[in-house]
Design an enzyme around this catalytic site. Structure first.
Site, PDB file in Angstrom:
ATOM      1  N   GLY A  38      11.039  -2.973   5.726  1.00 44.58           N
ATOM      2  CA  GLY A  38      10.410  -4.203   5.561  1.00 44.58           C
ATOM      3  C   GLY A  38       9.922  -4.738   4.121  1.00 44.58           C
ATOM      4  O   GLY A  38      10.083  -5.503   3.792  1.00 44.58           O
ATOM      5  N   HIS A  39       9.185  -3.508   3.530  1.00 47.81           N
ATOM      6  CA  HIS A  39       9.075  -3.673   2.058  1.00 47.81           C
ATOM      7  C   HIS A  39      10.180  -3.757   1.233  1.00 47.81           C
ATOM      8  O   HIS A  39      10.347  -4.744   0.389  1.00 47.81           O
ATOM      9  CB  HIS A  39       8.209  -2.587   1.564  1.00 47.81           C
ATOM     10  CG  HIS A  39       7.012  -2.044   2.178  1.00 47.81           C
ATOM     11  ND1 HIS A  39       6.977  -1.174   2.808  1.00 47.81           N
ATOM     12  CD2 HIS A  39       5.729  -2.945   2.077  1.00 47.81           C
ATOM     13  CE1 HIS A  39       5.489  -1.083   3.261  1.00 47.81           C
ATOM     14  NE2 HIS A  39       4.815  -2.178   3.001  1.00 47.81           N
ATOM     15  N   ASP A  77       2.527  -9.287   9.202  1.00 46.87           N
ATOM     16  CA  ASP A  77       0.976  -9.573   9.045  1.00 46.87           C
ATOM     17  C   ASP A  77       0.879 -10.879   9.023  1.00 46.87           C
ATOM     18  O   ASP A  77       0.318 -11.453   7.818  1.00 46.87           O
ATOM     19  CB  ASP A  77       0.467  -8.959   7.915  1.00 46.87           C
ATOM     20  CG  ASP A  77       0.705  -7.203   7.886  1.00 46.87           C
ATOM     21  OD1 ASP A  77       0.314  -6.661   8.893  1.00 46.87           O
ATOM     22  OD2 ASP A  77       1.387  -6.693   6.869  1.00 46.87           O
ATOM     23  N   MET A 106       0.725  -1.121  -0.123  1.00 51.70           N
ATOM     24  CA  MET A 106      -0.057   0.027  -0.090  1.00 51.70           C
ATOM     25  C   MET A 106       0.948   1.118   0.093  1.00 51.70           C
ATOM     26  O   MET A 106       0.593   2.306   0.311  1.00 51.70           O
ATOM     27  CB  MET A 106      -1.023  -0.034   1.231  1.00 51.70           C
ATOM     28  CG  MET A 106      -1.749  -1.234   1.192  1.00 51.70           C
ATOM     29  SD  MET A 106      -3.422  -0.920   2.162  1.00 51.70           S
ATOM     30  CE  MET A 106      -2.971  -0.744   3.655  1.00 51.70           C
ATOM     31  N   GLY A 107       2.150   1.295  -0.635  1.00 53.76           N
ATOM     32  CA  GLY A 107       3.020   2.050  -0.382  1.00 53.76           C
ATOM     33  C   GLY A 107       3.601   2.491   0.914  1.00 53.76           C
ATOM     34  O   GLY A 107       3.436   1.521   1.467  1.00 53.76           O
ATOM     35  N   GLY A 151       5.173 -10.112   3.943  1.00 51.96           N
ATOM     36  CA  GLY A 151       5.883 -10.259   5.305  1.00 51.96           C
ATOM     37  C   GLY A 151       5.206 -11.126   6.389  1.00 51.96           C
ATOM     38  O   GLY A 151       3.981 -11.137   6.509  1.00 51.96           O
TER      39      GLY A 151
HETATM   40  O1  PAF Z   1      -0.024  -5.783   3.726  1.00 53.79           O
HETATM   41  C1  PAF Z   1      -0.474  -5.079   2.706  1.00 53.79           C
HETATM   42  O2  PAF Z   1       0.055  -3.749   2.613  1.00 53.79           O
HETATM   43  C2  PAF Z   1      -1.884  -4.907   2.245  1.00 53.79           C
HETATM   44  O3  PAF Z   1      -2.977  -5.572   3.150  1.00 53.79           O
HETATM   45  C3  PAF Z   1      -1.984  -5.574   1.098  1.00 53.79           C
HETATM   46  C4  PAF Z   1      -1.418  -7.245   0.972  1.00 53.79           C
HETATM   47  C5  PAF Z   1      -0.812  -4.784  -0.081  1.00 53.79           C
HETATM   48  C6  PAF Z   1      -3.193  -5.559   0.379  1.00 53.79           C
HETATM   49  O4  PAF Z   1      -3.875  -4.372   0.264  1.00 53.79           O
END
Ligand code: PAF
Length: 302
Positions: free
Chosen positions: A58-59, A172, A52-53, A169
């Site tokens: 982590g991303h 979540d 979600m930007g 990740g």
């Molecule tokens: O983990 C996230 O950032 C969001 O829940 C995802 C998987 C991109 C879905 O919108």
């Protein structure tokens, strides 16, 4: 209730000139499908990192893994209104789109998929994906509709990007398990790759929401990882009773005056609560610190 949230959302993508960026930015599902076909025909596998930007370390760990393991890697950036309930932080969710594109370009991402809300949820949208057995516990009761929104948007991202692998990740954890089940149950042919939680030096799990924490709240947020590490330490000393481990973790949270939503020991796959640590299981927790809700988890190996 839901469509009000859905269609009042505005597309916040800033104006940008995609010619300036050495990464393709795609905003339509049809165009994304075409490009994905091109990538896969040129050289499989194609990896997808759904986000979600507001990209953080982590991303980056997911993106780096996708780029290193796949011939092409797509990052999706879409703040999904369908996974935010009324009164949740959709309006204050951080937006750093241009910075995110720069990060993707630097990391060697092949394309960024950034559809608008209107493209994702056209008027009359009415098809939903649900995984009730995995969505009903833990964060489910506190966030009604959240996992339905997550499963639906991820299914749509998979349809548009057609990845061979998708990277999520462990931070979540409930989401990860639910998406893995959805991909399996619906024969989506996507391998779900789980990546370890990335933590700040002081143990706090990286999250886009951490920027919302004030100084004192940031300090108190350390109690989540402290609680998890304490439980793991006790397990190492031979204590396998879930109730005792949960109590020890709750004490850390209580000392920091955070509002506990839940602390549980669950089976890693079914998320069913366990009384004793055995086999593959996880301690999972959620707590509210000021206006910010944080989650964290850790694997417990007997
Ligand atoms: O983990 C996230 O950032 C969001 O829940 C995802 C998987 C991109 C879905 O919108």
């Amino acid at each position: 209730m839901f469509p009000r949230v859905l269609f009042s959302g505005t597309c916040r993508l800033p104006e940008f000139n995609s010619m300036d960026l050495a990464v393709d930015v795609i905003d339509s599902p049809a165009r994304m499908r075409e490009l994905s076909d091109t990538f896969r025909e040129a050289a499989p596998p194609l990896g997808l990192v759904p986000t979600m930007g507001a990209l953080h370390e982590g991303h980056l760990s997911l993106i780096r893994r996708a780029v290193s393991e796949c011939a092409s890697a797509v990052v999706s950036i879409f703040v999904n209104p369908a996974q935010f309930g009324p009164g949740e932080d959709l309006d204050t969710y951080p937006h750093t789109f241009e910075k995110d594109l720069e990060v993707c370009r630097e990391e060697g991402v092949s394309a960024v998929y950034a559809p608008s809300v209107g493209q994702m949820y056209a008027k009359g949208f009415d098809t939903w994906v649900e995984v009730p057995s995995l969505a009903s516990g833990l964060c489910g009761p506190c966030r009604p509709g959240h996992f339905r929104g997550v499963a639906t948007v991820v299914a749509k991202l998979f349809s548009a990007c057609k990845p061979d692998r998708a990277y999520f990740g462990e931070k979540d954890y409930q989401q990860l398990v639910l998406i893995r089940r959805m991909a399996r149950d619906l024969d989506m042919g996507v391998e779900i790759v789980s990546c370890p939680t990335v933590r700040e030096k002081d143990g706090v799990a990286m999250s886009s929401r951490n920027v919302n924490l004030r100084r004192e709240e940031r300090e108190n947020s350390r109690s989540l990882s402290r609680g998890l590490f304490r439980a793991r330490e006790l397990l190492g000393e031979g204590e396998a009773r879930a109730a005792v481990l949960i109590q020890a973790a709750r004490e850390e949270l209580t000392k920091a005056c955070v509002e506990i939503d839940y602390v549980e020991v669950v089976d890693s796959e079914t998320l069913a609560p366990l009384e004793t640590v055995q086999g593959s299981c996880r301690m999972v927790m959620a707590a509210k610190i000021g206006a910010t809700r944080l989650i964290d988890n850790i694997s417990l190996v007997p």
